[in-house]
Design a protein around this motif. Structure first.
Motif, PDB file in Angstrom:
ATOM      1  N   ARG A 300       0.829  -1.209   0.000  1.00 45.01           N
ATOM      2  CA  ARG A 300       0.000   0.000   0.000  1.00 45.01           C
ATOM      3  C   ARG A 300       0.866   1.263   0.000  1.00 45.01           C
ATOM      4  O   ARG A 300       0.536   2.258  -0.645  1.00 45.01           O
ATOM      5  CB  ARG A 300      -0.946  -0.003   1.208  1.00 45.01           C
ATOM      6  CG  ARG A 300      -1.995  -1.105   1.149  1.00 45.01           C
ATOM      7  CD  ARG A 300      -3.204  -0.772   2.012  1.00 45.01           C
ATOM      8  NE  ARG A 300      -2.889  -0.667   3.425  1.00 45.01           N
ATOM      9  CZ  ARG A 300      -2.938  -1.696   4.273  1.00 45.01           C
ATOM     10  NH1 ARG A 300      -3.250  -2.919   3.824  1.00 45.01           N
ATOM     11  NH2 ARG A 300      -2.686  -1.524   5.556  1.00 45.01           N
ATOM     12  N   THR A 301       1.972   1.199   0.727  1.00 45.30           N
ATOM     13  CA  THR A 301       2.882   2.347   0.743  1.00 45.30           C
ATOM     14  C   THR A 301       3.481   2.579  -0.638  1.00 45.30           C
ATOM     15  O   THR A 301       3.575   3.719  -1.105  1.00 45.30           O
ATOM     16  CB  THR A 301       4.008   2.123   1.764  1.00 45.30           C
ATOM     17  OG1 THR A 301       3.435   1.927   3.061  1.00 45.30           O
ATOM     18  CG2 THR A 301       4.955   3.303   1.818  1.00 45.30           C
ATOM     19  N   LEU A 528      11.674  13.871  12.963  1.00 46.55           N
ATOM     20  CA  LEU A 528      11.761  13.179  11.676  1.00 46.55           C
ATOM     21  C   LEU A 528      10.374  12.855  11.138  1.00 46.55           C
ATOM     22  O   LEU A 528      10.111  13.031   9.938  1.00 46.55           O
ATOM     23  CB  LEU A 528      12.576  11.891  11.822  1.00 46.55           C
ATOM     24  CG  LEU A 528      12.769  11.088  10.529  1.00 46.55           C
ATOM     25  CD1 LEU A 528      13.584  11.878   9.516  1.00 46.55           C
ATOM     26  CD2 LEU A 528      13.443   9.749  10.825  1.00 46.55           C
ATOM     27  N   ARG A 529       9.478  12.388  11.978  1.00 50.97           N
ATOM     28  CA  ARG A 529       8.122  12.060  11.528  1.00 50.97           C
ATOM     29  C   ARG A 529       7.438  13.296  10.935  1.00 50.97           C
ATOM     30  O   ARG A 529       6.779  13.206   9.893  1.00 50.97           O
ATOM     31  CB  ARG A 529       7.295  11.505  12.686  1.00 50.97           C
ATOM     32  CG  ARG A 529       7.747  10.143  13.181  1.00 50.97           C
ATOM     33  CD  ARG A 529       6.904   9.686  14.371  1.00 50.97           C
ATOM     34  NE  ARG A 529       7.499   8.565  15.070  1.00 50.97           N
ATOM     35  CZ  ARG A 529       7.344   7.282  14.726  1.00 50.97           C
ATOM     36  NH1 ARG A 529       6.607   6.973  13.678  1.00 50.97           N
ATOM     37  NH2 ARG A 529       7.926   6.317  15.425  1.00 50.97           N
ATOM     38  N   GLU A 530       7.593  14.435  11.596  1.00 52.42           N
ATOM     39  CA  GLU A 530       6.985  15.668  11.093  1.00 52.42           C
ATOM     40  C   GLU A 530       7.642  16.109   9.788  1.00 52.42           C
ATOM     41  O   GLU A 530       6.963  16.561   8.859  1.00 52.42           O
ATOM     42  CB  GLU A 530       7.103  16.773  12.146  1.00 52.42           C
ATOM     43  CG  GLU A 530       6.208  16.578  13.346  1.00 52.42           C
ATOM     44  CD  GLU A 530       4.729  16.630  12.976  1.00 52.42           C
ATOM     45  OE1 GLU A 530       4.325  17.572  12.275  1.00 52.42           O
ATOM     46  OE2 GLU A 530       3.984  15.709  13.390  1.00 52.42           O
ATOM     47  N   ALA A 531       8.957  15.963   9.710  1.00 53.21           N
ATOM     48  CA  ALA A 531       9.686  16.384   8.511  1.00 53.21           C
ATOM     49  C   ALA A 531       9.327  15.540   7.295  1.00 53.21           C
ATOM     50  O   ALA A 531       9.354  16.025   6.162  1.00 53.21           O
ATOM     51  CB  ALA A 531      11.196  16.303   8.762  1.00 53.21           C
ATOM     52  N   MET A 532       8.962  14.277   7.527  1.00 54.43           N
ATOM     53  CA  MET A 532       8.698  13.351   6.432  1.00 54.43           C
ATOM     54  C   MET A 532       7.210  13.234   6.088  1.00 54.43           C
ATOM     55  O   MET A 532       6.835  12.453   5.211  1.00 54.43           O
ATOM     56  CB  MET A 532       9.245  11.960   6.775  1.00 54.43           C
ATOM     57  CG  MET A 532      10.759  11.906   6.940  1.00 54.43           C
ATOM     58  SD  MET A 532      11.652  12.222   5.386  1.00 54.43           S
ATOM     59  CE  MET A 532      12.321  13.848   5.708  1.00 54.43           C
ATOM     60  N   PRO A 537       2.347   8.036   3.441  1.00 56.34           N
ATOM     61  CA  PRO A 537       0.893   7.859   3.604  1.00 56.34           C
ATOM     62  C   PRO A 537       0.528   8.014   5.074  1.00 56.34           C
ATOM     63  O   PRO A 537       1.319   7.670   5.956  1.00 56.34           O
ATOM     64  CB  PRO A 537       0.658   6.424   3.113  1.00 56.34           C
ATOM     65  CG  PRO A 537       1.977   5.756   3.212  1.00 56.34           C
ATOM     66  CD  PRO A 537       3.019   6.807   3.002  1.00 56.34           C
ATOM     67  N   PRO A 538      -0.651   8.523   5.380  1.00 54.76           N
ATOM     68  CA  PRO A 538      -1.034   8.782   6.782  1.00 54.76           C
ATOM     69  C   PRO A 538      -0.892   7.570   7.699  1.00 54.76           C
ATOM     70  O   PRO A 538      -0.485   7.711   8.858  1.00 54.76           O
ATOM     71  CB  PRO A 538      -2.493   9.224   6.656  1.00 54.76           C
ATOM     72  CG  PRO A 538      -2.593   9.806   5.277  1.00 54.76           C
ATOM     73  CD  PRO A 538      -1.678   8.983   4.422  1.00 54.76           C
ATOM     74  N   ARG A 543       3.500   4.629  12.667  1.00 54.49           N
ATOM     75  CA  ARG A 543       3.624   3.183  12.913  1.00 54.49           C
ATOM     76  C   ARG A 543       4.867   2.848  13.721  1.00 54.49           C
ATOM     77  O   ARG A 543       5.900   3.491  13.611  1.00 54.49           O
ATOM     78  CB  ARG A 543       3.701   2.420  11.581  1.00 54.49           C
ATOM     79  CG  ARG A 543       2.375   2.316  10.862  1.00 54.49           C
ATOM     80  CD  ARG A 543       2.394   1.123   9.908  1.00 54.49           C
ATOM     81  NE  ARG A 543       2.161  -0.113  10.630  1.00 54.49           N
ATOM     82  CZ  ARG A 543       2.811  -1.250  10.395  1.00 54.49           C
ATOM     83  NH1 ARG A 543       3.724  -1.305   9.472  1.00 54.49           N
ATOM     84  NH2 ARG A 543       2.531  -2.333  11.073  1.00 54.49           N
ATOM     85  N   LYS A 544       4.754   1.790  14.531  1.00 56.87           N
ATOM     86  CA  LYS A 544       5.902   1.283  15.255  1.00 56.87           C
ATOM     87  C   LYS A 544       6.873   0.649  14.281  1.00 56.87           C
ATOM     88  O   LYS A 544       6.497   0.084  13.270  1.00 56.87           O
ATOM     89  CB  LYS A 544       5.464   0.237  16.291  1.00 56.87           C
ATOM     90  CG  LYS A 544       4.714   0.795  17.478  1.00 56.87           C
ATOM     91  CD  LYS A 544       4.252  -0.322  18.391  1.00 56.87           C
ATOM     92  CE  LYS A 544       5.417  -1.099  18.952  1.00 56.87           C
ATOM     93  NZ  LYS A 544       4.973  -2.141  19.918  1.00 56.87           N
TER      94      LYS A 544
END
Length: 642
Positions: A300-301, A528-532, A537-538, A543-544
């Motif tokens: 899906r990604t 990093l999560r915010e930057a990417m 995809p949401p 995700r862990k």
């Protein structure tokens, strides 16, 4: 991407061609496209090449204008164009467009400071015939391997241990101290290896061989410099910028590229960023056991990111059949089950591309492991005096195992230096006493694992607990487990792996992010999560981390059970391992009375390694996948994208 070997004869005798050819030939998989040699005085350089940059002109060894300095190198230098131009401007003459020739002229200009100027992954050796010495270095973080050995006659340096085993007269023996450390960490920490007498050149170190001696020197060190004055948005924007620039740099090649894709933030971010520059082929692997595969998420990604996606499902028999050869490729036992799945995804990728990008290093640099949240959860203990914490720990140890919160109290009673050995702690010191035949309290070769971590923690004494954990993982887990398996499993398939997160410029920026922005909002690597976000995809953004999960827990109860018993009975390690206790753990695990899967797997991998390298029960010949010829045809019309 290549394999290198250098040999120095301490008796000042010429090195025989047969000797350097044997040492180079055994790493054929690292460079199936070409080989090269230089023998002069009492030294020899040997080289295997996987053609990536300057395919036509990059044959090694390379030499300077006066042919008195020669070089062999493994890796990629991402700032070589800038260095090359500077060197040309001050009069150096280049014969190729190879990044390795750039190191040669850089050495002419700045001498042994050359590694300080390089941005990339590398292991290289230079022979300076004017000074009668070998000089070389390993990259800042240990992306590319480099080992050395000293015998009565020679000093050898090589990309893989198996080259050094070809030295006449070298006796294969287990390093008992390394064995004890392996039981703790699931790999052997630097600078030891599992072979007595063979050592790693640590990351960020150079070496000089002259006057019949080898000397190592550190040329760079990891340093965190958190900047509390900048807002969160500054670090988000800066991370996005430095990562896009790094991914762009890591595209340099004259051959086809792709990327590994699991279903986490790290690999998905790499595919997403790479997709902004070019069409992408992505590759995933999973097992056939429900709950141990992320292929659906990866698929899906890939659809969301628009990559051309390939996947493969691996079952227990395939895994079992390939394991002995792959332990041979690893050189040392590394008890990380995901290493084997990494081999299979690399095998599949090698049918289509020569270079893959991957997401290793994001967790260590940006604070991504869930264990990094532990200092916050144990914060209530940090203000207690030492005697009180010790008392809590003493009482907690005596509580029944079924008492809820026992482990929380025990961990809270300890400092981070006492409780955190990195991302793997397989056997405690108490359990080692059961699994090891020798009385470790009286053994001359026994060394506490604290001797490894203590020295590292000393250098990080001024950091907060989360940063201390990152610092330790960069110096142990990243280089000993993550990068070792990444290099060996991809090179087993003559595939070059590149890791844009593990970049000098990326680290320099990540090192400025305060802990309050790394561990925040109920998650890890928050910046990093915010930057990417724009690349993911949401459903992937929070995700862990799982990577490529392996169902060894399930397989050891079922498909692997009889096979594991055979290995335990057949392996000639009775002087090292209490087989009765290992069999007890295996049966307890099968019956569901305890989960001993990681401990059993650690022992099995060591036993297989022992059979292959010490007992020499298996004889593996250098092998190049037929995928390489297929790939060459596909790459024949590709152009350099520089």
């Amino acid at each position: 991407m290549c394999g290198i070997v250098s040999l120095y004869n301490k008796r000042q005798k010429p090195v025989q061609q047969e000797a350097i050819s044997a040492m180079t030939g055994v790493i054929l998989h690292r460079g199936p496209d070409d080989d090269g040699f230089h023998l002069e005085d009492n030294i020899a350089l040997g080289f295997r090449r996987l053609s990536i940059i300057d395919v036509e002109g990059g044959h090694q060894p390379l030499f300077n204008e006066t042919r008195d300095i020669w070089i062999i190198g493994n890796g990629e230098i991402y700032n070589y164009k800038e260095l090359q131009q500077w060197l040309k401007d001050i009069g150096h003459v280049f014969h190729t467009d190879s990044d390795i020739e750039t190191i040669l002229h850089l050495y002419e200009e700045v001498g042994t400071d050359a590694p300080k100027h390089l941005r990339g992954m590398f292991g290289f050796t230079i022979y300076d015939s004017r000074k009668k010495r070998l000089f070389g270095a390993r990259d800042h973080f240990g992306i590319k391997p480099l080992y050395y050995v000293e015998t009565n006659d020679s000093i050898g340096v090589a990309s893989e241990i198996k080259s050094l085993l070809e030295l006449p007269g070298f006796k294969r023996e287990v390093n008992p101290t390394a064995f004890y450390h392996y039981l703790t960490f699931q790999y052997v920490p630097d600078p030891e290896t599992m072979f007595a007498g063979i050592y790693r050149i640590p990351p960020a170190h150079s070496f000089v061989v002259e006057n019949d001696q080898i000397k190592l020197e550190r040329y760079w060190d990891v340093e965190f410099k958190p900047d509390e004055s900048k807002p969160f948005s500054y670090f988000v924007e800066g991370t996005r910028s430095v990562m896009l620039e790094s991914v762009d740099k890591h595209r340099i090649s004259e051959v086809s590229r792709g990327a590994f894709l699991s279903s986490g933030v790290d690999s998905s971010s790499i595919v997403g960023m790479l997709r902004t520059f070019e069409p992408v082929k992505s590759f995933s692997v999973g097992s056939d056991i429900p709950g141990y595969s992320e292929l659906d998420y990866a698929k899906r990604t890939a659809a969301y990111l628009g990559s051309e996606h390939f996947e493969r499902v691996i079952n227990a028999k395939q895994y079992m059949d390939e394991l002995p050869r792959l332990i041979w490729h690893q050189d040392e036992p590394v008890a990380d089950p995901s290493a084997i799945l990494l081999y299979f995804v690399a095998q599949m990728a090698s049918e289509h591309v020569t270079v893959v990008l991957s997401g290793e290093g994001a967790d260590e640099f940006f604070g991504g492991y869930n264990i990094y949240r532990e200092p916050h959860s144990l914060k209530m203990f940090s203000g207690m005096p030492g005697w009180m914490r010790q008392s809590i720990g003493y009482m907690a140890e005596r509580l029944p195992d079924q008492v809820k919160g026992k482990n929380f109290l025990i961990r809270g009673s300890k400092t981070v230096e006492q409780r955190f050995f990195g991302n793997a702690l397989i056997f405690s010191e108490e359990m080692k006493k059961r699994v090891v035949m020798e009385d470790i309290t009286r053994s001359e070769s026994y060394v506490s694992p604290f001797t490894i971590t203590e020295e590292i923690y000393k250098r990080a004494s001024e950091y907060d607990d989360v940063t201390k954990m990152q610092y330790l993982d960069i110096h142990t887990w990243l280089r000993g487990n993550i990068l070792m398996k990444a290099d060996k499993m991809t090179m087993a398939n003559s595939l070059e792996l590149r890791v844009p997160f593990i970049d000098l410029k990326v680290f320099e920026f990540a090192a400025t992010i305060p802990t309050k922005y790394k561990i925040a909002n109920g998650t890890t690597k928050h910046v990093l999560r915010e930057a990417m976000k724009d690349f993911l995809p949401p459903e992937i953004q929070s995700r862990k981390k799982l990577g490529f999960p392996v169902p060894t827990r399930h397989w050891l109860k079922n498909e692997f059970y009889k096979w594991a018993k055979e290995i335990i009975f057949e392996s000639k390690v009775d002087n090292l391992i209490n087989k009765a206790y290992v069999l007890y753990m295996l049966d307890e695990h099968r019956e569901g009375n305890a989960d001993y899967s990681r401990k059993i797997w650690t022992i099995l991998v060591f036993m297989l390694w022992h059979q292959i390298f010490i007992e020499q029960k298996h004889n593996f010949e250098p092998y190049v996948s037929p995928n390489v010829d297929l790939r060459r045809k596909k790459n024949s019309s590709l152009q350099h994208i520089g």
